[in-house]
Scaffold this active site. Structure first.
Site, PDB file in Angstrom:
ATOM      1  N   LYS A 108      24.401 102.771  34.458  1.00 51.28           N
ATOM      2  CA  LYS A 108      24.138 104.103  34.221  1.00 51.28           C
ATOM      3  C   LYS A 108      23.409 104.734  32.938  1.00 51.28           C
ATOM      4  CE  LYS A 108      28.123 105.900  36.602  1.00 51.28           C
ATOM      5  NZ  LYS A 108      29.195 106.542  36.616  1.00 51.28           N
TER       6      LYS A 108
ATOM      7  N   LYS B  20      32.036 113.528  42.822  1.00 49.92           N
ATOM      8  CA  LYS B  20      30.880 112.750  42.676  1.00 49.92           C
ATOM      9  C   LYS B  20      30.733 112.674  40.955  1.00 49.92           C
ATOM     10  CE  LYS B  20      30.198 111.446  47.022  1.00 49.92           C
ATOM     11  NZ  LYS B  20      31.328 111.796  47.364  1.00 49.92           N
ATOM     12  N   ASP B  21      30.363 111.758  40.807  1.00 54.20           N
ATOM     13  CA  ASP B  21      29.940 111.666  39.323  1.00 54.20           C
ATOM     14  C   ASP B  21      28.875 112.658  38.737  1.00 54.20           C
ATOM     15  OD1 ASP B  21      29.770 110.653  36.487  1.00 54.20           O
ATOM     16  OD2 ASP B  21      30.161 108.573  37.132  1.00 54.20           O
ATOM     17  N   ARG B  22      29.374 112.904  37.470  1.00 54.36           N
ATOM     18  CA  ARG B  22      28.118 114.033  36.804  1.00 54.36           C
ATOM     19  C   ARG B  22      27.067 113.058  36.496  1.00 54.36           C
ATOM     20  NH1 ARG B  22      29.254 116.705  30.907  1.00 54.36           N
ATOM     21  NH2 ARG B  22      27.173 117.285  30.337  1.00 54.36           N
ATOM     22  N   HIS B  23      26.982 112.137  35.842  1.00 61.39           N
ATOM     23  CA  HIS B  23      25.984 111.184  35.304  1.00 61.39           C
ATOM     24  C   HIS B  23      25.466 110.186  36.497  1.00 61.39           C
ATOM     25  CE1 HIS B  23      26.857 112.644  31.345  1.00 61.39           C
ATOM     26  NE2 HIS B  23      28.059 112.281  31.545  1.00 61.39           N
TER      27      HIS B  23
END
Length: 350
Positions: free
Chosen positions: A28, A88-91
């Site tokens: 990420k 779901k992930d923000r990043h």
């Protein structure tokens, strides 16, 4: 690794791997390095008529619950009337489905979709007869780029081949437990009777309902952490890929671990003994389940990525693609072969 926090408890948030890690890598570095596509479980859920407008949105920089709240405000409906299948992930760059309760408003759908498209890219839309619910999707499709990879290409290729054939321990990811295990601390302080469904239904849409939602989150964290502890014991003794005597018949397709509930576990014989011994080391968490109507469930101990493929983009950049069932963690899968540095952690407070 175990983390001690303000309550004085130490929570292990890093568990033994099924295989030796063969490399280091950064995860990420930018949101585009972590892509997730949600795949719905029922092919005919979206086409046709129904009271719920369903939208597949691509988002970056926004987590699922934030988007759901914004959609509710835009639609003028209650927060409860917005459904989704998973967090779901923000990043990351993620595409996922949301449903909004809009009965009899089909004629204004196009205008509403154009309004939504001003905030997020709308990939698809349609109507459905019911709200989308957690875990209703069939899979998540991942496209992940690892950067600054340090290790032998030959060993990494071998490890990924092994991952596709044998899988990895199916741990819940540490993000489920909050910073320094904070969700587990909160679980110890909650009243587990609030989780009983009859009490919760009466408070839907109220402040009590929101508090109840948080309690479910904390309870789920406790349940997941106990599963991880049992799985860690199975990894340590080398039995995580095989069924033990006492494996419940309904999960005979492969080895499973307990999602603790009222009565504890459905395993018997030596497997029950092992699971109760591990969970018994945490009586404060175990007591949470005696006051609820939550039934014991099972979760596979092994997660095996499907459609696994990868390619090298230079000497230290590796692109990996695979598909996982709902509730399985991509970082857990990759973490069995790589020591990962999550570059998004420094951006969580931005």
């Amino acid at each position: 690794m175990s983390n001690q926090n303000t309550t004085g408890h130490q929570w292990r948030l890093d568990w033994p791997t099924g295989h030796d890690r063969v490399a280091r890598a950064q995860l990420k570095s930018v949101p585009e390095d972590f892509r997730v596509e949600e795949v719905l479980a029922v092919a005919d859920l979206i086409p046709g008529e129904g009271e719920h407008l369903c939208l597949c949105l691509e988002k970056t920089g926004d987590n699922t619950e934030f988007v759901a709240r914004q959609l509710a405000q835009m639609a003028g409906c209650r927060g409860f009337d917005v459904g989704f299948c998973g967090l779901k992930d923000r990043h990351a760059v993620t595409s996922q489905w949301f449903s909004l309760y809009r009965p009899g408003m089909e004629s204004s759908d196009d205008d509403f979709i154009r309004e939504v498209a001003g905030n997020w890219r709308v990939l698809a839309s349609g109507r459905a007869p019911r709200k989308l619910r957690r875990g209703e999707h069939s899979a998540n499709r991942f496209a992940i780029v690892l950067r600054n990879v340090e290790g032998s290409k030959a060993e990494i290729d071998e490890a990924l081949n092994r991952l596709g054939e044998q899988g990895a321990p199916n741990y819940f990811g540490p993000q489920r437990f909050g910073r320094d295990g904070g969700n587990l601390d909160r679980a110890l302080k909650m009243d587990p009777s609030q989780l009983n469904r009859r009490a919760g239904r009466a408070k839907r849409g109220s402040r009590g309902g929101r508090d109840g939602s948080k309690n479910v989150l904390y309870f789920s964290a406790a349940r997941s952490w106990l599963f991880n502890e049992v799985l860690a014991a199975r990894v340590s003794d080398g039995s995580w890929t095989t069924c033990l005597p006492g494996e419940p018949a309904e999960s005979a397709a492969g080895p499973t671990g307990p999602m603790w509930g009222d009565g504890g576990t459905t395993a018997t014989d030596g497997q029950e003994t092992l699971e109760r011994k591990v969970v018994g080391q945490w009586p404060e968490l175990e007591r949470l389940f005696a006051a609820t109507r939550m039934q014991p469930e099972r979760r596979p101990l092994v997660v095996k990525p499907q459609e696994l493929d990868w390619e090298w983009r230079g000497d230290d950049i590796l692109a990996i693609r695979f598909v996982l069932p709902p509730g399985q963690y991509a970082t857990t899968v990759l973490g069995d072969s790589f020591e990962l540095e999550d570059m998004s952690l420094g951006r969580h407070n931005e």
